[in-house]
Design a protein around this motif. Sequence first.
Motif, PDB file in Angstrom:
ATOM      1  N   ILE A 172      41.043 -44.930  29.491  1.00  0.00           N
ATOM      2  CA  ILE A 172      41.675 -45.953  30.324  1.00  0.00           C
ATOM      3  C   ILE A 172      40.821 -46.256  31.558  1.00  0.00           C
ATOM      4  O   ILE A 172      40.618 -47.416  31.928  1.00  0.00           O
ATOM      5  CB  ILE A 172      43.103 -45.507  30.706  1.00  0.00           C
ATOM      6  N   ASP A 173      40.280 -45.219  32.179  1.00  0.00           N
ATOM      7  CA  ASP A 173      39.412 -45.408  33.353  1.00  0.00           C
ATOM      8  C   ASP A 173      38.183 -46.236  32.966  1.00  0.00           C
ATOM      9  O   ASP A 173      37.821 -47.186  33.662  1.00  0.00           O
ATOM     10  CB  ASP A 173      38.984 -44.044  33.900  1.00  0.00           C
ATOM     11  N   THR A 174      37.565 -45.863  31.842  1.00  0.00           N
ATOM     12  CA  THR A 174      36.352 -46.559  31.406  1.00  0.00           C
ATOM     13  C   THR A 174      36.654 -48.024  31.097  1.00  0.00           C
ATOM     14  O   THR A 174      35.928 -48.930  31.501  1.00  0.00           O
ATOM     15  CB  THR A 174      35.770 -45.855  30.159  1.00  0.00           C
ATOM     16  N   GLY A 215      39.115 -49.750  32.319  1.00  0.00           N
ATOM     17  CA  GLY A 215      39.468 -50.416  33.578  1.00  0.00           C
ATOM     18  C   GLY A 215      38.234 -50.853  34.347  1.00  0.00           C
ATOM     19  O   GLY A 215      38.190 -51.950  34.896  1.00  0.00           O
ATOM     20  N   HIS A 216      37.209 -49.976  34.368  1.00  0.00           N
ATOM     21  CA  HIS A 216      35.968 -50.347  35.060  1.00  0.00           C
ATOM     22  C   HIS A 216      35.282 -51.508  34.345  1.00  0.00           C
ATOM     23  O   HIS A 216      34.778 -52.428  34.975  1.00  0.00           O
ATOM     24  CB  HIS A 216      35.009 -49.160  35.113  1.00  0.00           C
ATOM     25  N   ALA A 217      35.287 -51.455  33.008  1.00  0.00           N
ATOM     26  CA  ALA A 217      34.551 -52.457  32.242  1.00  0.00           C
ATOM     27  C   ALA A 217      35.303 -53.786  32.168  1.00  0.00           C
ATOM     28  O   ALA A 217      34.691 -54.847  32.231  1.00  0.00           O
ATOM     29  CB  ALA A 217      34.272 -51.930  30.837  1.00  0.00           C
ATOM     30  N   ASP A 249      44.815 -39.031  37.548  1.00  0.00           N
ATOM     31  CA  ASP A 249      44.141 -38.497  38.731  1.00  0.00           C
ATOM     32  C   ASP A 249      44.092 -39.506  39.860  1.00  0.00           C
ATOM     33  O   ASP A 249      44.099 -39.158  41.029  1.00  0.00           O
ATOM     34  CB  ASP A 249      42.732 -38.007  38.361  1.00  0.00           C
ATOM     35  N   HIS A 250      44.046 -40.789  39.513  1.00  0.00           N
ATOM     36  CA  HIS A 250      44.023 -41.868  40.507  1.00  0.00           C
ATOM     37  C   HIS A 250      44.336 -43.149  39.763  1.00  0.00           C
ATOM     38  O   HIS A 250      44.266 -43.189  38.525  1.00  0.00           O
ATOM     39  CB  HIS A 250      42.656 -41.962  41.198  1.00  0.00           C
ATOM     40  N   GLY A 251      44.655 -44.217  40.499  1.00  0.00           N
ATOM     41  CA  GLY A 251      44.905 -45.512  39.869  1.00  0.00           C
ATOM     42  C   GLY A 251      43.654 -46.373  39.883  1.00  0.00           C
ATOM     43  O   GLY A 251      42.536 -45.859  39.749  1.00  0.00           O
ATOM     44  N   SER A 310      38.195 -51.067  40.485  1.00  0.00           N
ATOM     45  CA  SER A 310      37.503 -50.019  41.239  1.00  0.00           C
ATOM     46  C   SER A 310      38.522 -48.991  41.721  1.00  0.00           C
ATOM     47  O   SER A 310      39.730 -49.227  41.653  1.00  0.00           O
ATOM     48  CB  SER A 310      36.788 -50.621  42.447  1.00  0.00           C
ATOM     49  N   HIS A 311      38.048 -47.858  42.190  1.00  0.00           N
ATOM     50  CA  HIS A 311      38.913 -46.886  42.845  1.00  0.00           C
ATOM     51  C   HIS A 311      38.085 -46.063  43.796  1.00  0.00           C
ATOM     52  O   HIS A 311      36.859 -46.092  43.727  1.00  0.00           O
ATOM     53  CB  HIS A 311      39.656 -46.009  41.836  1.00  0.00           C
ATOM     54  N   GLY A 312      38.753 -45.350  44.709  1.00  0.00           N
ATOM     55  CA  GLY A 312      38.046 -44.592  45.736  1.00  0.00           C
ATOM     56  C   GLY A 312      38.743 -44.775  47.081  1.00  0.00           C
ATOM     57  O   GLY A 312      38.795 -43.875  47.896  1.00  0.00           O
TER      58      GLY A 312
END
Length: 463
Positions: free
Chosen positions: A215-217, A219-221, A264-266, A272-274
């Motif tokens: 999901i993270d990957t 989301g970034h792409a 771990d984070h949204g 992006s996230h951070g």
Amino acid sequence: MGPPAFVLAALLVHCVFLASLFDIYFSSPLVHGMAPQRVPLPAPARRLVLFVADGLRADALFGLDGSGAPRAPFLRSILENNGSWGISHTRVPTESRPGHVALIAGFYEDVSAVAKGWKENPVQFDSVFNESKYTWSWGSPDILPMFAKGASGDHVYTFCYTAESEDFGAQDAAKLDSWVFDHVKDFFTSSRNNQTLYSALTEEKVVLFLHLLGIDTNGHAHRPNSREYKENIKKVDEGVKEIASMLENFYGNDGKTAFILTSDHGMTDWGSHGAGHPSETLTPLIAWGAGVNYPQRVASQFFEDSFLQGIWKYVKMGVLLFAQADIAPLMASLIGVPFPLNSVVRKEEVFKRRLEDVRQGKIRVLEKLFLQYSNLVHACFLSLQVSLCKTVINLALEGLSYYHTYDRLFLGLSIAMGFVGWTAYVILVIVKTHTNLAKAAPRHGKVGQKHALFLLSFFSTSQ
Ligand SMILES: [Zn+2]
């Protein structure tokens, strides 16, 4: 002072400034030397399954798709019929490593890790995995090794795809998650022919950790609003369903498995996230199985945060608000292992909420505690004790934070004054060597120039 000495002094001064930054602000929050603590009751679960869907937004998981159907039907049925749901608040930086450390070790990432490479364990810390009898984990090589490396003895096992083969998720990142689900299933199948593994799996205080990076990957792409991101949520939902039923089968429906799913984070709308936007800091939490209470229907619930209010309207069930670092002690109490030594519960709101739950017997493990003592202790006395405990805990947390930061103002001021002094000195050196102001001063005899001259002579006595 000649030019080489000046350059050397400048280097030295800047090194001191840089080092002071780390020394003052990047000090470790870890406190060592505590005695292990645990809930003094029989554990409701023998094993815990932790799913972390990396980069999963709370509104994306709980929300409905275009046709008004739940995006994750299995998890939806869990929170409507046999589990609890909540929102866990992460802290900045909303990155994978600090998020996992908060989840599994129960404290907010030791920022001194930045100065020491960040990837491996620069500082030894305890975790739920380390406290467990055995932990098996599947997923990304960026996350799993740090918990295995810190563990004492040989009881935390990792199964990762290689960093290079993370590219196999390049066309379809959801394959990273299928990899994990398939390997868990194969692992349990193979244990039927491996007596040692089989008996280890049937021990108590066992943790299974599935880290899902798809999901993270995606989301970034493709951004969280994309078809790919949402399809990946469906895939994870199906995978979780299969794993849950496979485990129920394996353990003969003994009702001793607790499940937790979180992220771990949204992620922001632009992938992006951070940082600290609610789309990054509010993450979903669904818990079900041994020791977890059934859902509570509530007519309405008000949140000051509009993002949170927006999520609630999709679910309309009583929501538990957690700090991310509270999930570690929750997991520890479910399987009856000591809380990770460095775990800290800071949020007073969560503490109040927990007290409410204890009073109302909402969480079964706490309910037992309540029932056990209610025969002995009068309710008034209990509530007095509870409020006393609350005061003591708050004072302790205030004290903890005070002693972590009390000298920051003094040190910061000293450094600031040092910096001002150094800047003044540099200006004077420039004035002296690159202008004729100093030589012109005595001729015109103006007061300001006399002062400048005095300062110059003061600073250049070393010449
Ligand atoms: Zn990411």
